[in-house]
Structures are given as C-alpha cells and as structure tokens.
Design a protein around this motif. Sequence first.
Motif, PDB file in Angstrom:
ATOM      1  N   ALA A 564      52.436  54.990  49.121  1.00  0.00           N
ATOM      2  CA  ALA A 564      53.017  54.010  50.042  1.00  0.00           C
ATOM      3  C   ALA A 564      52.100  52.805  50.227  1.00  0.00           C
ATOM      4  O   ALA A 564      52.540  51.656  50.135  1.00  0.00           O
ATOM      5  CB  ALA A 564      53.312  54.662  51.390  1.00  0.00           C
ATOM      6  N   ALA A 565      50.818  53.048  50.497  1.00  0.00           N
ATOM      7  CA  ALA A 565      49.894  51.931  50.722  1.00  0.00           C
ATOM      8  C   ALA A 565      49.723  51.114  49.446  1.00  0.00           C
ATOM      9  O   ALA A 565      49.731  49.876  49.476  1.00  0.00           O
ATOM     10  CB  ALA A 565      48.545  52.463  51.202  1.00  0.00           C
ATOM     11  N   GLU A 566      49.570  51.795  48.316  1.00  0.00           N
ATOM     12  CA  GLU A 566      49.391  51.094  47.038  1.00  0.00           C
ATOM     13  C   GLU A 566      50.603  50.228  46.718  1.00  0.00           C
ATOM     14  O   GLU A 566      50.474  49.057  46.357  1.00  0.00           O
ATOM     15  CB  GLU A 566      49.168  52.118  45.922  1.00  0.00           C
ATOM     16  N   ARG A 567      51.815  50.798  46.855  1.00  0.00           N
ATOM     17  CA  ARG A 567      53.023  50.041  46.540  1.00  0.00           C
ATOM     18  C   ARG A 567      53.176  48.842  47.467  1.00  0.00           C
ATOM     19  O   ARG A 567      53.584  47.760  47.033  1.00  0.00           O
ATOM     20  CB  ARG A 567      54.254  50.946  46.640  1.00  0.00           C
ATOM     21  N   PHE A 611      40.378  47.159  49.317  1.00  0.00           N
ATOM     22  CA  PHE A 611      41.539  48.047  49.424  1.00  0.00           C
ATOM     23  C   PHE A 611      41.469  49.146  48.374  1.00  0.00           C
ATOM     24  O   PHE A 611      41.686  50.325  48.677  1.00  0.00           O
ATOM     25  CB  PHE A 611      42.835  47.251  49.256  1.00  0.00           C
ATOM     26  N   VAL A 612      41.172  48.769  47.130  1.00  0.00           N
ATOM     27  CA  VAL A 612      41.131  49.747  46.051  1.00  0.00           C
ATOM     28  C   VAL A 612      40.050  50.791  46.321  1.00  0.00           C
ATOM     29  O   VAL A 612      40.272  51.998  46.138  1.00  0.00           O
ATOM     30  CB  VAL A 612      40.890  49.048  44.697  1.00  0.00           C
ATOM     31  N   ALA A 613      38.886  50.357  46.782  1.00  0.00           N
ATOM     32  CA  ALA A 613      37.798  51.295  47.045  1.00  0.00           C
ATOM     33  C   ALA A 613      38.189  52.299  48.126  1.00  0.00           C
ATOM     34  O   ALA A 613      37.948  53.508  47.996  1.00  0.00           O
ATOM     35  CB  ALA A 613      36.536  50.534  47.455  1.00  0.00           C
ATOM     36  N   ALA A 614      38.806  51.813  49.201  1.00  0.00           N
ATOM     37  CA  ALA A 614      39.209  52.703  50.295  1.00  0.00           C
ATOM     38  C   ALA A 614      40.298  53.673  49.840  1.00  0.00           C
ATOM     39  O   ALA A 614      40.252  54.871  50.145  1.00  0.00           O
ATOM     40  CB  ALA A 614      39.686  51.875  51.482  1.00  0.00           C
ATOM     41  N   GLU A 615      41.272  53.164  49.105  1.00  0.00           N
ATOM     42  CA  GLU A 615      42.377  54.015  48.649  1.00  0.00           C
ATOM     43  C   GLU A 615      41.872  55.037  47.631  1.00  0.00           C
ATOM     44  O   GLU A 615      42.274  56.203  47.653  1.00  0.00           O
ATOM     45  CB  GLU A 615      43.478  53.145  48.041  1.00  0.00           C
ATOM     46  N   MET A 616      40.971  54.617  46.742  1.00  0.00           N
ATOM     47  CA  MET A 616      40.399  55.541  45.769  1.00  0.00           C
ATOM     48  C   MET A 616      39.623  56.662  46.465  1.00  0.00           C
ATOM     49  O   MET A 616      39.687  57.832  46.060  1.00  0.00           O
ATOM     50  CB  MET A 616      39.473  54.787  44.814  1.00  0.00           C
TER      51      MET A 616
END
Length: 720
Positions: A564-567, A611-616
Amino acid sequence: MIVASVLIPLPVHEAFDYEVPEALTLTRGDQVAVPLGPRLMRGIVTEVRETTGSNRRLKAVDGLLDDPRLPPRTVDFVEWAARWTLSPPGEMAAMALKGLRAPRPRPERRLRRVGDRTPARPTPARTAVLEAIGDRAMTRPALTALSGASSAVIKGLIDEGVLELFEIEALAAFDPPDPDHAPARLNADQAAAADVLAGATAKGGFAPFLLDGVTGSGKTEAYLEAAARTLRADPEAQVLILLPEIALTQALIARITDRFGVAPAEWHSGIAPPRRRMVWEAVVAGRCNIVVGARSALFLPFANLRLIVVDEEHDGSFKQEDGLVYHGRDLAVARARIEGATVVLASATPSLETLWNAQHGRYGWLKLSARHGAAVLPSIELLDLRQNPPDPQTWLSQPLREAIGETFARGEQTLLFLNRRGYAPVVLCRACGHRLTAPDTDSWLVEHRYTGRLVCHLTGFSMVRPRLCPSCGAEDTLVSVGPGVERVEEEVRALFPEARTAVFSSDTVPDARSARALIQSMIDGEIDILVATQAAAKGHNFPNLTLVGVVDADLGLRGGDLRAAERTFQLLTQATGRAGRHDKPGRAILQTWTPDHPVLMALAAGDRDAFVAAEMAEREAASLPPHGRLAALILSGEDASAVERVAQMLAETIPNAERLEVYGPADAPLGLIRGRRRKRLLVRADRDVDLQGFLRAWLARVKVPGSVRLTVDVDPYSFL
C-alpha cells in the motif's frame, strides 16, 4: 522408434508422447497435427528422441503443419514460465500461438495494365489513368488519387480489358527502421545510459539494467537511442518495448515513428485479429524489428530478440491476475536471460524488488537525476484538510480552488487526480444503512452519473439506480457517498463554468482511439481542467500543464496491504510529475487529512531514498519481499462446504519445511465473487527457499475436485 514430446495448447500439465513416422523428420519447435481423442490437434514439438520401445502403444504424429517453427528459445521460455508460475505448460503454449488463432488478413486487390492494350475511345481522363499506373500495380483508391480520375473512368478501363484486377496476399512484414533517421539530442546522463545499454547489446549475453530517472528526465530518449545503436550494429535485431497501459502505446508509437521514420508493430488486445496474425508471422520470420505491446507480447516467437524494455516497470498492470497468473516484468527478465539479451527496467519510481536487485549488483543501475532541458521538478505542497476542510458535499478545499483559478487565469492547464472511477464509490440507504453490492459478489456498486447506472468494477455487472432500497423497501432513501472523478468534475464545472473540463478514466476513454483523441486535445490546449484517474498519471507529456491537484492523497493508504505505501508513493510521484515538464514551472497540491504520514512527508520533501530505506527496513524485519518471497493459493467454488473441505485438506497436508510459514486458510477479503466463495492460504519463504518446489510437493498431496478451482499466485500483488 523415434518419439516426439508434443505440447498441446490446452490446460494440460505435461507434453504427450507420439511416435514419429519414418518419413517425417521433426525438431524442437515444429508445429504438428496430433490425435487427441477423436480430434486432430495442433501441438508444439518440445523434444525428439530415439527409444528402444515402449510399454504402451503410442499414437503417431499425423503430420507437420505448414506453419512457422517456433524458435527453440521461445519454447524454452514457454516451459520455464510454466515451471515458475506453476501453470499448465499447455496454457503457456497457447499464449505463444495466440497470433495463429487469428484469421489471415484479406488479400489486397490491385490494378495493373494488360499488356499494351489501349482504350477504344481515349479521353484525357483515361490517358491520365494509364500514365499514372504505367507498368506498376496499385490499389484503386491510390490510382484514383494519383490520376485525379473518377472511379467510373477506372471501371470503364477494367470493363474494356485495358486494366485488370488481381489479388496479392498481405505480406507479414514491416518496413525496417532507420536508426539514423532523426537522432535525439541527449544530455550527458542520457548519452551515458545509452552508451552502456548499446555496449551491452553489442557484447551479447544476458544483461539486466534499471534505468532510474526522475519524471521528465528523458528515459524514453535514452532507451530509444540504445535501440537505434542496436539496430545499426545488427539490422536483423529485434526490440520489444512493454507498456503497462494500452493508452500509453499511441504516444510512444508516435515518438518511435518520428525517431526511426517508420511505425513499430503493435501487440495488445485492441489490435484487430488479422493485424495480430500479421505481427506474429512477421516476428517469427524476422521481418519486424520493433514491437510495442502489452505484457502478452512477451510470448511472441522472436527470431533475434536483442533488447527488451519494460517501461514503468513498477506498474501493477504488468501483473496478470485472470486466467494465467504471471508478472510481465519478472517474465521479461527471464526471457532476456533465455535469449541472451539486454533488458531495461525503466521507471521514475522503481519497485522495491527492482531497487533491491540494483542495490545488490544483480542489475546495472543507470541514473537520470534531472529533468531534460530547462524543465525542473514541480514543488509539492501538503494541504492539511483539518485546517482547510472543503465545504459540505464538496471535495475541493478553498486553497486548491484558488490555485485552479490562478492557473486558469494564466491560460495554463490543471490536472485534478483522483484514483476512483465513476460518480460515487458507495450507494447506501439512509433508512437502514444497507450498502448496494453486485449480486453474488461482495464488491460495492459504484454510481456512474454519465450512464445513470450502478456498476460493479470487479465483475462488470450494472443496473439502473433503483428508486426503492432493495433491503428495506424505503423510497428515495438511497444516497451517494464519497467522490469519484465524475463528481469532482461536476464540482469543477460549477466553480469554473467558463473552463473547458474533461474526465479521463477507463470509463470515458474505453479504447485506444478515444484515449488518443483526449490526450491530443489536452496537448493541443483544448482542455483547461482535466479530472483523471491513474489513466493520466503516467507516461503522458502535457506541455502547458502546470498544476496537479490530488483530491485525496490518503486514498491508497487506507485499509492497505503489503504494497500500500509503495504503490501510493509511486502513484502520487507519477501524478505530480505531470506538472511543469516544459519551460513553465510546475506545482502540485496534495489534499490530505494526515500530512504527517511518512509516505506523504517523503513525497513532499522529494526524498525517495528516505522512503525506500524505511520501507525496506520494515520489509526486512518481517522477511517480506524483496527480502523474502510470497505465494498465494486461492480456492473458489459455488459450494462453500466443498471449498472449506479442500482448504482443510491443504492445511492438513503442508509438507515440513524450514524457513517457511503458511498462513490460513482464511476467507478472502472479497469472499464472494460471481457466486463463488473464496478462501486463501498465504506462503512466506526466505529468498533462498525453493518456493516452487515446496508448492509442487504440497499440491501433489491433495486431489482438488472439479467443483473447486485452485489458483496459484507466485509473488502476489493483490491480496483481495
């Protein structure tokens, strides 16, 4: 005895063995006629071997078909894709033969002169026709246009026997592209990326790349230049460019035509069947160099595929979820590996899986960090709806209304983005609270004011909006709740009656032609305010668009799933990136009730890396993709008890395995679709676990009755 294994394009799980008659010589990829029950069927030869005998009598191959042999690497890809997705290889073979199921184009009728015959009564018009045609052959419309004579004059010459009509078969071929026709001016980053890609195709062998560029950075120009250099070095090379939406094909085809002087071939569901047949035959014969298509174009029988481009590689539309379940991006990488080709995954917002591969050196990483030319990225503002709420029964706050008015006054364009089709997403009864759903489906009915109907976007069911509540019978108590693009457009027309307003969604532009017309109207400045879903949020270039207003930036974050967050981050980045793509600065305003949400804060700050670092980190903590793997088993059937029994059998027969968990069975979020009850099981495994091997061993333990359908989804994208 010579035996051929033949893959029949039906939902069969293995190739069938047939005896090869002595007079017949077969090889892998040949198309043959074989008996199956009382019928003769088309099949693809996957193996030919010599055996000393068989414990059962084999039927014989009936004959070799007069159709092109599939290249061996295409057969390799079909077999690999079936193993990876746990799909019947016969169904994958049917995808590879899809073009052959279409009829051939009608023969073209042309005119030519009969010897040196002359008309009995020459006239200036007849003389003009004969001078125009000379010793050539041409169609009647072409001869009419060239000579300036009427069709009656030409008919008279045919009747006298001076001209004759004859038919020629339409040749499955496309004009070769000219790599030197109109080279683009590339900036340093684009030229460097094109150099690397062209070098990889020249070297040969499998070479995967992420082409990572901000919106408007010129990724298309970079990969088209790489295609040009590939074709310059090898005029017989073939290039495949995959797009997630049919609506995007026309703009790219125009750019390819401008660049190479000829149009590429198209492959998607909007192409007429005879044209599809022509493309298939031209591709397998090597007479088609560039193909632009949807995900199914991966199954075309390319003779010399050297470069694959997956544009907007992050887009969820590359995932096929009906029928054969597969991800076009992942299969594109596999096809490139099998072909020994270069594959380019291009995006301004790459998927986390692709970024993970680039970070770990599995993919080359090419970066375009700035917009091309004088254009700069738009400024992004989070508009807190807690402080600036819209008026009751409206959806645009006062600051956004003012920004639209200022943009309109300057003669510039506005895009209002809301990823929700129709007029209202929910229709409910004020008396009893009943929400209208489609029959035999849990999906809510969406109101469409343009057609006056309530529509289920899941099943396609539609009905006229009723006057009485179907639950309690109350009259005139049904109300529309929430906005769709049609409702936002209604508000815009009331606020700015003098502005030219249009809606862009799959309902208002259902095919490629209407999408092309609306996009051109926007480019030509014939639209002032465009209200759009994600159909307009990616790939389009509107020179005079300077304001993007996101009506509901929180929409994708509600009731979310794994992605959801990525999309949401990807979609909003793409939508806001439509603004300011030329010399005028752009601005984006995101209406939100949660301006402190990490996704929106990262978007406003332009900090994708954060964002990518947190989501990863979150994914790694839970061992979820890309740090782990998932697979879903979806059971469905009209008999709920039968579905429940199969689900319990699966739960009781799970093989022992380390670093792997199975969750469920549980009711799917959409537990009822088209009268079929649904249950799901979800498998999570570490990256190095043989997930497909585990699934095969598990499913071999359970016999699923014909009343229950089992769908396997490796690497699922939808959790409904």
